[in-house]
Design a protein around this motif. Structure first.
Motif, PDB file in Angstrom:
ATOM      1  N   GLY A   9      -4.121   2.117  -2.719  1.00 14.57           N
ATOM      2  CA  GLY A   9      -3.091   2.168  -2.167  1.00 14.57           C
ATOM      3  C   GLY A   9      -3.514   2.500  -0.087  1.00 14.57           C
ATOM      4  N   LEU A  10      -5.129   3.311  -0.651  1.00 11.44           N
ATOM      5  CA  LEU A  10      -5.013   4.178   1.055  1.00 11.44           C
ATOM      6  C   LEU A  10      -6.517   2.739   1.660  1.00 11.44           C
ATOM      7  CD1 LEU A  10      -5.408   6.744   3.162  1.00 11.44           C
ATOM      8  CD2 LEU A  10      -7.151   7.493   1.655  1.00 11.44           C
ATOM      9  N   MET A  34       1.999   1.522  -3.436  1.00 13.78           N
ATOM     10  CA  MET A  34       0.339   2.066  -4.240  1.00 13.78           C
ATOM     11  C   MET A  34       0.158   3.475  -3.552  1.00 13.78           C
ATOM     12  SD  MET A  34      -1.810  -1.273  -3.773  1.00 13.78           S
ATOM     13  CE  MET A  34      -3.010  -0.778  -4.916  1.00 13.78           C
ATOM     14  N   LEU A  35       0.020   4.163  -2.517  1.00 14.20           N
ATOM     15  CA  LEU A  35       0.700   5.028  -2.755  1.00 14.20           C
ATOM     16  C   LEU A  35       1.035   6.433  -3.007  1.00 14.20           C
ATOM     17  CD1 LEU A  35      -0.517   5.047   1.531  1.00 14.20           C
ATOM     18  CD2 LEU A  35      -2.400   5.965  -0.464  1.00 14.20           C
ATOM     19  N   GLN A  36       2.327   5.730  -3.696  1.00 20.09           N
ATOM     20  CA  GLN A  36       3.807   6.852  -3.980  1.00 20.09           C
ATOM     21  C   GLN A  36       2.765   6.857  -5.320  1.00 20.09           C
ATOM     22  OE1 GLN A  36       7.181   5.124  -2.516  1.00 20.09           O
ATOM     23  NE2 GLN A  36       6.926   6.650  -0.418  1.00 20.09           N
ATOM     24  N   ALA A  37       2.624   5.979  -6.369  1.00 20.47           N
ATOM     25  CA  ALA A  37       2.233   4.958  -7.255  1.00 20.47           C
ATOM     26  C   ALA A  37       2.885   4.798  -8.323  1.00 20.47           C
ATOM     27  CB  ALA A  37       1.450   6.992  -7.763  1.00 20.47           C
ATOM     28  N   SER A  93       0.866  -0.817  -0.343  1.00 18.36           N
ATOM     29  CA  SER A  93       0.010  -0.040   0.271  1.00 18.36           C
ATOM     30  C   SER A  93       0.690   1.013   0.637  1.00 18.36           C
ATOM     31  CB  SER A  93      -1.146  -0.164   1.281  1.00 18.36           C
ATOM     32  OG  SER A  93      -0.279   0.004   2.309  1.00 18.36           O
ATOM     33  N   THR A 121      -4.912   3.817  -8.313  1.00 18.90           N
ATOM     34  CA  THR A 121      -3.841   3.862  -7.413  1.00 18.90           C
ATOM     35  C   THR A 121      -3.816   3.913  -6.417  1.00 18.90           C
ATOM     36  OG1 THR A 121      -2.326   2.660  -9.540  1.00 18.90           O
ATOM     37  CG2 THR A 121      -1.728   2.605  -7.226  1.00 18.90           C
ATOM     38  N   ARG A 122      -4.019   5.141  -5.935  1.00 20.43           N
ATOM     39  CA  ARG A 122      -3.217   5.670  -4.809  1.00 20.43           C
ATOM     40  C   ARG A 122      -4.664   5.448  -4.165  1.00 20.43           C
ATOM     41  NH1 ARG A 122      -0.356  10.292  -7.629  1.00 20.43           N
ATOM     42  NH2 ARG A 122       1.517   9.879  -7.065  1.00 20.43           N
ATOM     43  N   ASN A 124      -2.950   6.699 -11.658  1.00 17.00           N
ATOM     44  CA  ASN A 124      -2.340   6.873 -10.417  1.00 17.00           C
ATOM     45  C   ASN A 124      -3.047   7.206  -9.291  1.00 17.00           C
ATOM     46  OD1 ASN A 124       0.412   6.782 -11.444  1.00 17.00           O
ATOM     47  ND2 ASN A 124       1.018   8.556 -11.988  1.00 17.00           N
ATOM     48  N   ILE A 125      -4.321   7.839  -9.839  1.00 15.28           N
ATOM     49  CA  ILE A 125      -5.185   8.511  -9.092  1.00 15.28           C
ATOM     50  C   ILE A 125      -5.691   7.070  -8.145  1.00 15.28           C
ATOM     51  CG2 ILE A 125      -7.092   9.728  -8.219  1.00 15.28           C
ATOM     52  CD1 ILE A 125      -6.121  11.760 -10.472  1.00 15.28           C
TER      53      ILE A 125
END
Length: 212
Positions: free
Chosen positions: A187-188, A90-93, A87, A183-184, A180-181
């Protein structure tokens, strides 16, 4: 059997771990020289392989833990840590190296058939997805629980099949920022689930920490 809303939660969790849209750029890069007919074959092979791996994890995963003498609470903590690492990436794309690293990427580019390795394993049905299925698989009992878990897996694989089949279209119409949005966001969600697994596992290992 869990509540029906719990199976929606499991579906979202598994979708976040597999993250079909997030790995779409990697799949696109590995299939740049593939024709439409071959891409459809790859999509079917990936769907079959990923569903097979995850269903095996669902039905025999807990027995494997018992065979190796690993408690489910210990596995919850380790699985939660693994999901947390994923995660954070993922938060960092970014794609976590626990899922796909540079060496595997180079090997994938050199292979004639990439549907099983590295696409299905470890990119899509990797340690994170397998851990998630095992952990949620043991959270309920009865044939209905496993039926609903199977439905969740099939739905995620169906979405995965659609994404791979539509890779050329996605490459033309989806921007990197849009991916990316998404994915983030996944990730959250995944980080929250990781915390939940770790907390539950620690409480199981150390009952004195549980709140009465």
């Amino acid at each position: 059997m869990l509540e029906y809303t719990d199976y929606i939660k499991i579906f979202i969790a598994l979708l976040a771990v597999v993250d079909p849209l997030g790995v779409a750029p990697i799949i696109a890069a590995l299939t740049t020289r593939v024709g439409d007919a071959e891409l459809k074959k790859i999509a079917l092979t990936v769907a079959f392989t990923v569903s097979t791996i995850l269903l095996l994890a669902l039905f025999i995963g807990e027995n494997m833990l018992i065979f190796f003498g690993i408690s489910i609470h210990s596995f919850m903590v380790s699985g939660g840590i693994l999901l947390m690492l994923m995660s954070i990436s993922m938060l960092q794309a970014r794609t976590s190296e626990t899922v796909h690293n540079k060496v595997e990427a180079k090997e994938g580019e050199a292979k004639e058939s990439i549907a099983v390795v590295p696409l299905s394993m470890p990119l899509l049905a990797g340690p994170g997805a397998i851990s998630t299925v095992i952990l949620y698989g043991q959270s309920g009992s009865g044939y209905r629980h496993f039926v609903f878990m199977t439905v969740d897996i099939v739905l995620v694989v169906a979405i995965l099949w659609v994404v791979i089949s539509c890779i050329p279209w996605l490459a033309r119409h989806l921007s990197r920022t849009g991916i990316n949005i998404f994915t983030r966001l996944m990730g959250l969600i995944l980080s929250a689930l990781a915390v939940e697994f770790i907390a539950t596992g620690i409480k199981g290992l150390f009952p004195a920490l549980a709140v009465h």
